[in-house]
Design an enzyme around this catalytic site. Structure first.
Site, PDB file in Angstrom:
ATOM      1  N   ARG A  89       0.820  -1.216   0.000  1.00  0.00           N
ATOM      2  CA  ARG A  89       0.000   0.000   0.000  1.00  0.00           C
ATOM      3  C   ARG A  89       0.848   1.259   0.000  1.00  0.00           C
ATOM      4  O   ARG A  89       0.292   2.357   0.019  1.00  0.00           O
ATOM      5  CB  ARG A  89      -0.838   0.002   1.267  1.00  0.00           C
ATOM      6  CG  ARG A  89      -2.313  -0.251   1.035  1.00  0.00           C
ATOM      7  CD  ARG A  89      -2.916  -0.339   2.411  1.00  0.00           C
ATOM      8  NE  ARG A  89      -4.280  -0.003   2.474  1.00  0.00           N
ATOM      9  CZ  ARG A  89      -5.260  -0.910   2.549  1.00  0.00           C
ATOM     10  NH1 ARG A  89      -4.995  -2.183   2.462  1.00  0.00           N
ATOM     11  NH2 ARG A  89      -6.491  -0.512   2.692  1.00  0.00           N
ATOM     12  N   ARG A 134     -17.454  -3.439  11.031  1.00  0.00           N
ATOM     13  CA  ARG A 134     -16.137  -2.811  10.859  1.00  0.00           C
ATOM     14  C   ARG A 134     -16.207  -1.358  11.296  1.00  0.00           C
ATOM     15  O   ARG A 134     -17.015  -0.587  10.800  1.00  0.00           O
ATOM     16  CB  ARG A 134     -15.680  -2.918   9.396  1.00  0.00           C
ATOM     17  CG  ARG A 134     -14.840  -4.161   9.157  1.00  0.00           C
ATOM     18  CD  ARG A 134     -14.334  -4.275   7.757  1.00  0.00           C
ATOM     19  NE  ARG A 134     -13.415  -3.222   7.362  1.00  0.00           N
ATOM     20  CZ  ARG A 134     -12.636  -3.302   6.284  1.00  0.00           C
ATOM     21  NH1 ARG A 134     -12.664  -4.388   5.534  1.00  0.00           N
ATOM     22  NH2 ARG A 134     -11.833  -2.315   5.973  1.00  0.00           N
ATOM     23  N   ARG A 145     -10.020   7.091   4.637  1.00  0.00           N
ATOM     24  CA  ARG A 145      -9.340   5.948   3.992  1.00  0.00           C
ATOM     25  C   ARG A 145      -9.104   6.234   2.521  1.00  0.00           C
ATOM     26  O   ARG A 145      -8.062   5.906   1.963  1.00  0.00           O
ATOM     27  CB  ARG A 145     -10.204   4.673   4.120  1.00  0.00           C
ATOM     28  CG  ARG A 145     -10.186   4.077   5.511  1.00  0.00           C
ATOM     29  CD  ARG A 145     -11.384   3.160   5.747  1.00  0.00           C
ATOM     30  NE  ARG A 145     -11.387   1.970   4.921  1.00  0.00           N
ATOM     31  CZ  ARG A 145     -12.451   1.177   4.764  1.00  0.00           C
ATOM     32  NH1 ARG A 145     -13.600   1.463   5.373  1.00  0.00           N
ATOM     33  NH2 ARG A 145     -12.362   0.118   4.011  1.00  0.00           N
TER      34      ARG A 145
HETATM   35  P1  AP5 Z   1      -8.380  -3.316   4.387  1.00  0.00           P
HETATM   36  O1  AP5 Z   1      -9.070  -4.316   5.202  1.00  0.00           O
HETATM   37  O2  AP5 Z   1      -7.392  -3.756   3.389  1.00  0.00           O
HETATM   38  O3  AP5 Z   1      -9.503  -2.436   3.731  1.00  0.00           O
HETATM   39  P2  AP5 Z   1      -9.563  -1.590   2.380  1.00  0.00           P
HETATM   40  O4  AP5 Z   1      -8.471  -1.760   1.432  1.00  0.00           O
HETATM   41  O5  AP5 Z   1      -9.828  -0.205   2.854  1.00  0.00           O
HETATM   42  O6  AP5 Z   1     -10.744  -2.153   1.618  1.00  0.00           O
HETATM   43  P3  AP5 Z   1     -11.887  -3.096   1.997  1.00  0.00           P
HETATM   44  O7  AP5 Z   1     -11.412  -4.362   2.583  1.00  0.00           O
HETATM   45  O8  AP5 Z   1     -12.875  -2.296   2.791  1.00  0.00           O
HETATM   46  O9  AP5 Z   1     -12.494  -3.298   0.549  1.00  0.00           O
HETATM   47  P4  AP5 Z   1     -12.195  -4.416  -0.547  1.00  0.00           P
HETATM   48  O10 AP5 Z   1     -11.493  -3.812  -1.692  1.00  0.00           O
HETATM   49  O11 AP5 Z   1     -11.622  -5.654   0.055  1.00  0.00           O
HETATM   50  O12 AP5 Z   1     -13.684  -4.662  -1.013  1.00  0.00           O
HETATM   51  P5  AP5 Z   1     -14.688  -5.848  -0.608  1.00  0.00           P
HETATM   52  O13 AP5 Z   1     -14.432  -7.036  -1.446  1.00  0.00           O
HETATM   53  O14 AP5 Z   1     -14.722  -6.011   0.868  1.00  0.00           O
HETATM   54  O15 AP5 Z   1      -7.652  -2.260   5.337  1.00  0.00           O
HETATM   55  C1  AP5 Z   1      -8.281  -1.738   6.485  1.00  0.00           C
HETATM   56  C2  AP5 Z   1      -7.293  -0.873   7.265  1.00  0.00           C
HETATM   57  O16 AP5 Z   1      -6.193  -1.702   7.711  1.00  0.00           O
HETATM   58  C3  AP5 Z   1      -6.631   0.261   6.480  1.00  0.00           C
HETATM   59  O17 AP5 Z   1      -7.422   1.421   6.474  1.00  0.00           O
HETATM   60  C4  AP5 Z   1      -5.324   0.443   7.262  1.00  0.00           C
HETATM   61  O18 AP5 Z   1      -5.525   1.159   8.436  1.00  0.00           O
HETATM   62  C5  AP5 Z   1      -4.963  -0.986   7.618  1.00  0.00           C
HETATM   63  N1  AP5 Z   1      -4.126  -1.651   6.609  1.00  0.00           N
HETATM   64  C6  AP5 Z   1      -4.447  -2.751   5.853  1.00  0.00           C
HETATM   65  N2  AP5 Z   1      -3.450  -3.088   5.027  1.00  0.00           N
HETATM   66  C7  AP5 Z   1      -2.450  -2.187   5.248  1.00  0.00           C
HETATM   67  C8  AP5 Z   1      -1.166  -1.999   4.685  1.00  0.00           C
HETATM   68  N3  AP5 Z   1      -0.702  -2.805   3.717  1.00  0.00           N
HETATM   69  N4  AP5 Z   1      -0.433  -0.955   5.135  1.00  0.00           N
HETATM   70  C9  AP5 Z   1      -0.871  -0.139   6.109  1.00  0.00           C
HETATM   71  N5  AP5 Z   1      -2.091  -0.247   6.692  1.00  0.00           N
HETATM   72  C10 AP5 Z   1      -2.873  -1.278   6.266  1.00  0.00           C
HETATM   73  O19 AP5 Z   1     -16.059  -5.183  -1.105  1.00  0.00           O
HETATM   74  C11 AP5 Z   1     -16.636  -4.101  -0.420  1.00  0.00           C
HETATM   75  C12 AP5 Z   1     -18.176  -4.245  -0.436  1.00  0.00           C
HETATM   76  O20 AP5 Z   1     -18.623  -4.139  -1.771  1.00  0.00           O
HETATM   77  C13 AP5 Z   1     -18.659  -5.606   0.074  1.00  0.00           C
HETATM   78  O21 AP5 Z   1     -19.832  -5.424   0.790  1.00  0.00           O
HETATM   79  C14 AP5 Z   1     -18.895  -6.409  -1.211  1.00  0.00           C
HETATM   80  O22 AP5 Z   1     -19.903  -7.367  -1.060  1.00  0.00           O
HETATM   81  C15 AP5 Z   1     -19.313  -5.311  -2.188  1.00  0.00           C
HETATM   82  N6  AP5 Z   1     -18.903  -5.588  -3.564  1.00  0.00           N
HETATM   83  C16 AP5 Z   1     -17.720  -6.116  -3.987  1.00  0.00           C
HETATM   84  N7  AP5 Z   1     -17.674  -6.199  -5.325  1.00  0.00           N
HETATM   85  C17 AP5 Z   1     -18.864  -5.701  -5.771  1.00  0.00           C
HETATM   86  C18 AP5 Z   1     -19.413  -5.524  -7.078  1.00  0.00           C
HETATM   87  N8  AP5 Z   1     -18.747  -5.861  -8.188  1.00  0.00           N
HETATM   88  N9  AP5 Z   1     -20.649  -4.974  -7.177  1.00  0.00           N
HETATM   89  C19 AP5 Z   1     -21.328  -4.621  -6.059  1.00  0.00           C
HETATM   90  N10 AP5 Z   1     -20.871  -4.774  -4.787  1.00  0.00           N
HETATM   91  C20 AP5 Z   1     -19.645  -5.310  -4.649  1.00  0.00           C
HETATM   92 MG    MG Z   2     -10.819  -6.129   1.946  1.00  0.00          MG
END
Ligand code: AP5
Ligand code: MG
Length: 199
Positions: A89, A134, A145
């Site tokens: 990231r 969450r 974020r």
């Molecule tokens: P992290 O858990 O990685 O969260 P994020 O990247 O902010 O993203 P999400 O997990 O919320 O989304 P996603 O892309 O996985 O989407 P999802 O499939 O869930 O990080 C959280 C925190 O941890 C960060 O803010 C930071 O503090 C820390 N952190 C983590 N990694 C780090 C690193 N490397 N360095 C530093 N800090 C770090 O989908 C989202 C929603 O949309 C779901 O409900 C899903 O059902 C829906 N959805 C998915 N695809 C579709 C579609 N095609 N159409 C409609 N709905 C959909």
């Molecule tokens: Mg995720």
């Protein structure tokens, strides 16, 4: 060994698509967000420290996440390959990952970047926040974020683009059709495991 990064902003579908890909290609899923949430829920010293950043929508310091990835790689010496979800990231994390993978002579081969309009990202995360529990799925933290993503994480795309590894994928289609597109990219490198469908 085949290593792939699923890349993109909060809510773009990294976790959703990882689930599909691990089954079909026998890859090992590493999500730094999931690993950090596990530490938070167990209230480990790392989790207590990380929570302060996560609840504010900020990235956890590089050395913390790089250390976590390093031990996870050591714990799974026999993996056929990894899907990195939410890591790297920062450009510093990307460099550290390259060095860690050099030991295994198994570089990142492919980076799949899911592109989704910002209003759709917010809609998805607010919706998920109603159920997920969450603490970072509130409008205020989602906005932080997203800012953090554009400031620190988006430059990582360029890091891989100059190496010819980046594939940009339209991420506002249906979950299944995105899965199909991602599968086609992966199958330029590896076959599905026996008994699962080829795209
Ligand atoms: P992290 O858990 O990685 O969260 P994020 O990247 O902010 O993203 P999400 O997990 O919320 O989304 P996603 O892309 O996985 O989407 P999802 O499939 O869930 O990080 C959280 C925190 O941890 C960060 O803010 C930071 O503090 C820390 N952190 C983590 N990694 C780090 C690193 N490397 N360095 C530093 N800090 C770090 O989908 C989202 C929603 O949309 C779901 O409900 C899903 O059902 C829906 N959805 C998915 N695809 C579709 C579609 N095609 N159409 C409609 N709905 C959909
Ligand atoms: Mg995720």
């Amino acid at each position: 060994m085949f290593n792939v990064v699923l890349f993109g902003p909060p809510g773009c579908g990294k976790g959703t698509q990882s689930e599909k890909l691990i089954q079909r290609y026998g890859l090992h899923h590493i999500s730094t967000g999931d690993l950090l949430r596990d530490e938070v829920s167990r209230a480990t010293p790392l989790g207590v420290e990380a929570r302060k950043f996560m609840d504010n929508g900020m990235l956890v310091p590089d050395e913390v996440v790089i250390g976590m990835i390093s031990s996870r790689l050591e714990d799974t010496p026999d993996a056929q390959g990894f899907i990195f979800d939410g890591f790297p990231r920062t450009v510093a994390q990307a460099g550290a990952l390259d060095r860690l993978l050099e030991f295994r002579q198994a570089p990142i081969r492919l980076v799949l970047a899911l592109e989704v309009p910002e209003d759709e990202l917010v809609r998805r995360l607010v919706e998920r926040g109603k159920m997920s529990g969450r603490t970072d799925d509130t409008e205020e933290v989602i906005s932080k974020r997203t800012k953090e993503y554009y400031a620190k994480t988006e430059p990582v795309a360029q890091y891989y683009e100059v190496q010819g590894k980046l594939q940009r994928i339209k991420g506002d289609e249906s979950i299944d059709s995105i899965g199909t597109t991602l599968g086609k990219e992966v199958e330029k490198f590896i076959d599905p495991v026996a008994g699962t469908a080829r795209y």
